[in-house]
Design a protein around this motif. Structure first.
Motif, PDB file in Angstrom:
ATOM      1  N   GLY A 259       0.624  -1.173  -0.063  1.00  0.00           N
ATOM      2  CA  GLY A 259      -0.091   0.257  -0.093  1.00  0.00           C
ATOM      3  C   GLY A 259       0.917   1.132  -0.070  1.00  0.00           C
ATOM      4  O   GLY A 259       0.336   2.385  -0.237  1.00  0.00           O
ATOM      5  N   LEU A 260       2.162   1.167   0.059  1.00  0.00           N
ATOM      6  CA  LEU A 260       3.154   2.205   0.058  1.00  0.00           C
ATOM      7  C   LEU A 260       2.655   3.380   1.114  1.00  0.00           C
ATOM      8  O   LEU A 260       2.817   4.585   0.903  1.00  0.00           O
ATOM      9  CB  LEU A 260       3.024   3.046  -1.135  1.00  0.00           C
ATOM     10  CG  LEU A 260       3.875   2.114  -2.332  1.00  0.00           C
ATOM     11  CD1 LEU A 260       3.620   2.784  -3.617  1.00  0.00           C
ATOM     12  CD2 LEU A 260       5.136   1.808  -2.175  1.00  0.00           C
ATOM     13  N   LEU A 261       2.127   3.095   2.190  1.00  0.00           N
ATOM     14  CA  LEU A 261       1.921   4.036   3.223  1.00  0.00           C
ATOM     15  C   LEU A 261       2.907   4.740   3.797  1.00  0.00           C
ATOM     16  O   LEU A 261       4.166   3.966   4.217  1.00  0.00           O
ATOM     17  CB  LEU A 261       1.108   3.417   4.571  1.00  0.00           C
ATOM     18  CG  LEU A 261       0.568   4.308   5.592  1.00  0.00           C
ATOM     19  CD1 LEU A 261      -0.358   5.253   5.135  1.00  0.00           C
ATOM     20  CD2 LEU A 261       0.228   3.589   7.035  1.00  0.00           C
ATOM     21  N   GLY A 262       3.211   6.135   3.737  1.00  0.00           N
ATOM     22  CA  GLY A 262       4.169   6.888   4.147  1.00  0.00           C
ATOM     23  C   GLY A 262       5.219   6.897   3.323  1.00  0.00           C
ATOM     24  O   GLY A 262       6.245   7.479   3.372  1.00  0.00           O
ATOM     25  N   VAL A 263       5.074   6.401   1.976  1.00  0.00           N
ATOM     26  CA  VAL A 263       6.113   6.258   0.927  1.00  0.00           C
ATOM     27  C   VAL A 263       5.606   7.362  -0.126  1.00  0.00           C
ATOM     28  O   VAL A 263       4.560   7.307  -0.666  1.00  0.00           O
ATOM     29  CB  VAL A 263       6.480   4.762   0.460  1.00  0.00           C
ATOM     30  CG1 VAL A 263       7.371   4.773  -0.778  1.00  0.00           C
ATOM     31  CG2 VAL A 263       6.761   4.149   1.488  1.00  0.00           C
ATOM     32  N   GLY A 264       6.670   8.200  -0.555  1.00  0.00           N
ATOM     33  CA  GLY A 264       6.437   9.205  -1.655  1.00  0.00           C
ATOM     34  C   GLY A 264       6.595   8.280  -2.924  1.00  0.00           C
ATOM     35  O   GLY A 264       7.626   7.675  -3.200  1.00  0.00           O
ATOM     36  N   GLU A 265       5.674   8.357  -4.004  1.00  0.00           N
ATOM     37  CA  GLU A 265       5.475   7.863  -5.103  1.00  0.00           C
ATOM     38  C   GLU A 265       5.287   8.840  -6.253  1.00  0.00           C
ATOM     39  O   GLU A 265       4.187   9.615  -5.887  1.00  0.00           O
ATOM     40  CB  GLU A 265       4.666   6.716  -5.173  1.00  0.00           C
ATOM     41  CG  GLU A 265       4.668   6.028  -6.831  1.00  0.00           C
ATOM     42  CD  GLU A 265       3.635   5.039  -6.903  1.00  0.00           C
ATOM     43  OE1 GLU A 265       2.649   4.657  -5.949  1.00  0.00           O
ATOM     44  OE2 GLU A 265       3.821   4.332  -7.996  1.00  0.00           O
ATOM     45  N   PHE A 266       5.902   9.352  -7.426  1.00  0.00           N
ATOM     46  CA  PHE A 266       5.691   9.837  -8.170  1.00  0.00           C
ATOM     47  C   PHE A 266       5.897   9.521  -9.761  1.00  0.00           C
ATOM     48  O   PHE A 266       7.226   9.248  -9.800  1.00  0.00           O
ATOM     49  CB  PHE A 266       6.414  11.222  -8.292  1.00  0.00           C
ATOM     50  CG  PHE A 266       6.633  12.266  -9.138  1.00  0.00           C
ATOM     51  CD1 PHE A 266       5.219  12.859  -9.301  1.00  0.00           C
ATOM     52  CD2 PHE A 266       7.640  12.880  -9.865  1.00  0.00           C
ATOM     53  CE1 PHE A 266       5.233  14.146 -10.188  1.00  0.00           C
ATOM     54  CE2 PHE A 266       7.234  13.767 -10.889  1.00  0.00           C
ATOM     55  CZ  PHE A 266       6.033  14.303 -10.938  1.00  0.00           C
ATOM     56  N   ALA A 267       4.991   9.750 -10.387  1.00  0.00           N
ATOM     57  CA  ALA A 267       5.262   9.098 -11.863  1.00  0.00           C
ATOM     58  C   ALA A 267       5.887  10.359 -12.891  1.00  0.00           C
ATOM     59  O   ALA A 267       5.081  11.156 -13.031  1.00  0.00           O
ATOM     60  CB  ALA A 267       3.817   8.587 -12.741  1.00  0.00           C
ATOM     61  N   TRP A 268       6.968  10.151 -13.195  1.00  0.00           N
ATOM     62  CA  TRP A 268       7.603  11.351 -13.837  1.00  0.00           C
ATOM     63  C   TRP A 268       7.519  11.202 -15.290  1.00  0.00           C
ATOM     64  O   TRP A 268       8.062  12.173 -15.885  1.00  0.00           O
ATOM     65  CB  TRP A 268       8.998  11.561 -13.130  1.00  0.00           C
ATOM     66  CG  TRP A 268      10.141  10.418 -13.479  1.00  0.00           C
ATOM     67  CD1 TRP A 268      10.054   9.496 -12.747  1.00  0.00           C
ATOM     68  CD2 TRP A 268      10.950  10.424 -14.309  1.00  0.00           C
ATOM     69  NE1 TRP A 268      11.248   8.714 -13.016  1.00  0.00           N
ATOM     70  CE2 TRP A 268      11.646   9.211 -14.215  1.00  0.00           C
ATOM     71  CE3 TRP A 268      11.250  11.315 -15.666  1.00  0.00           C
ATOM     72  CZ2 TRP A 268      12.648   8.821 -15.200  1.00  0.00           C
ATOM     73  CZ3 TRP A 268      12.528  10.882 -16.453  1.00  0.00           C
ATOM     74  CH2 TRP A 268      12.960   9.834 -16.242  1.00  0.00           C
TER      75      TRP A 268
END
Length: 312
Positions: A259-268
């Motif tokens: 779930g990537l809780l607290g993790v930054g994810e960016f589709a660049w």
């Protein structure tokens, strides 16, 4: 971006009551808007990218320019593209100083604060393909390039040097098909950020925002610490000196990639802006569906943190 950090774009206007439609009008003035974006911090850039496709394209452009500035000091364009093709083929990602720099540099950042090394984490059984690729682009394996103290999650690790030895590429091979276990056992939180050919992941975005790095379980030498502090990054062995609660950076708490809780994810968007162009944050099966649990310490000694002295 699937972030614990949130930022508002309204502060970019002198009129705090600017309507949303007027903000989107600003995004269409490309030259002006790109100059504004050059001075935005990372959280603001991500917030702006969520507004509409035009804003997202401009943020992608700024990201590519930042990445190109960081990497072009080390690689020719054809070398850079060869490495990116290899990232796609192997499922590897760039880790550590490069993604940190892309998230933190601005127009005033001097070149001597930028990294001279590229660290790549690759899945098991892909190390030899990287050896072949790096030799093809002119990098050499120097005697004594084995790196000690890399941890049990790492099967192989070697540093390759450019002919002038002014830059290096470190290849870290995981002991498993997943690259997460070696990444999350690296010695500093500042190294726990990843760039793929279309996405960026940051496991400690709050520390990136504060320009801080925290030591994990592994012993870190003075030289390793100096590589970060020489760039203006504040280093801490523990959270003892912190004046506020640790949040998701607390050494005592277990965190999970599911779930990537607290993790930054960016589709660049990739170098040609042709990947993940709709954003779709939080949808990456590469990490979000991987059930991996980690923490960076045993207990917390921060008097402001609710988890202080607890063993969880």
């Amino acid at each position: 971006m699937h972030l614990i950090i949130q930022s508002s774009i309204t502060h970019l206007s002198p009129n705090t009551h600017m309507q949303y439609s007027n903000c989107t009008d600003l995004y269409s003035v490309t030259d002006c808007f790109l100059h504004v974006l050059d001075f935005c911090d990372w959280a603001t850039l991500v917030a702006i990218s969520h507004t509409n496709q035009g804003a997202r394209d401009n943020v992608h452009r700024v990201f590519r320019e930042k990445l190109t500035r960081v990497v072009s000091r080390l690689l020719e364009n054809w070398q850079f593209r060869a490495i990116f093709r290899q990232l796609d083929v192997t499922g590897a990602m760039i880790v550590g100083p490069i993604p940190w720099s892309v998230m933190t540099i601005d127009v005033d950042t001097p070149d001597h604060n930028l990294p001279n090394d590229i660290n790549i984490v690759t899945p098991i059984y892909t190390f030899q393909s990287w050896v072949n690729l790096l030799q093809y682009i002119g990098y050499c394996l120097v005697d004594g390039s084995n790196l000690p103290n890399m941890g049990i999650t790492i099967g192989n690790a070697k540093r390759f040097w450019s002919p002038s030895q002014s830059s290096s590429i470190l290849i870290i091979e995981s002991c498993s098909p997943s690259i997460l276990s070696p990444v999350l056992s690296l010695p500093f939180t500042s190294e726990m950020s990843l760039i793929s050919t279309s996405r960026l992941y940051c496991f400690y975005p709050s520390l990136v925002k504060e320009n801080m790095t925290l030591s994990g379980f592994r012993y870190t030498s003075d030289d390793e610490i100096a590589r970060w502090t020489s760039r203006g990054v504040k280093h801490f062995y523990s959270t003892y000196e912190w004046k506020k609660a640790c949040g998701s950076a607390c050494p005592a708490i277990w965190r999970c990639t599911e779930g990537l809780l607290g993790v930054g994810e960016f589709a660049w968007g990739g170098m040609e802006n042709d990947k993940d162009i709709d954003g779709n944050m939080g949808s990456s099966a590469v990490l979000s569906l991987t059930q991996f649990k980690w923490r960076i310490g045993i207990c917390c000694v921060n008097k402001h943190c609710q988890f202080r002295t607890q063993f969880l």
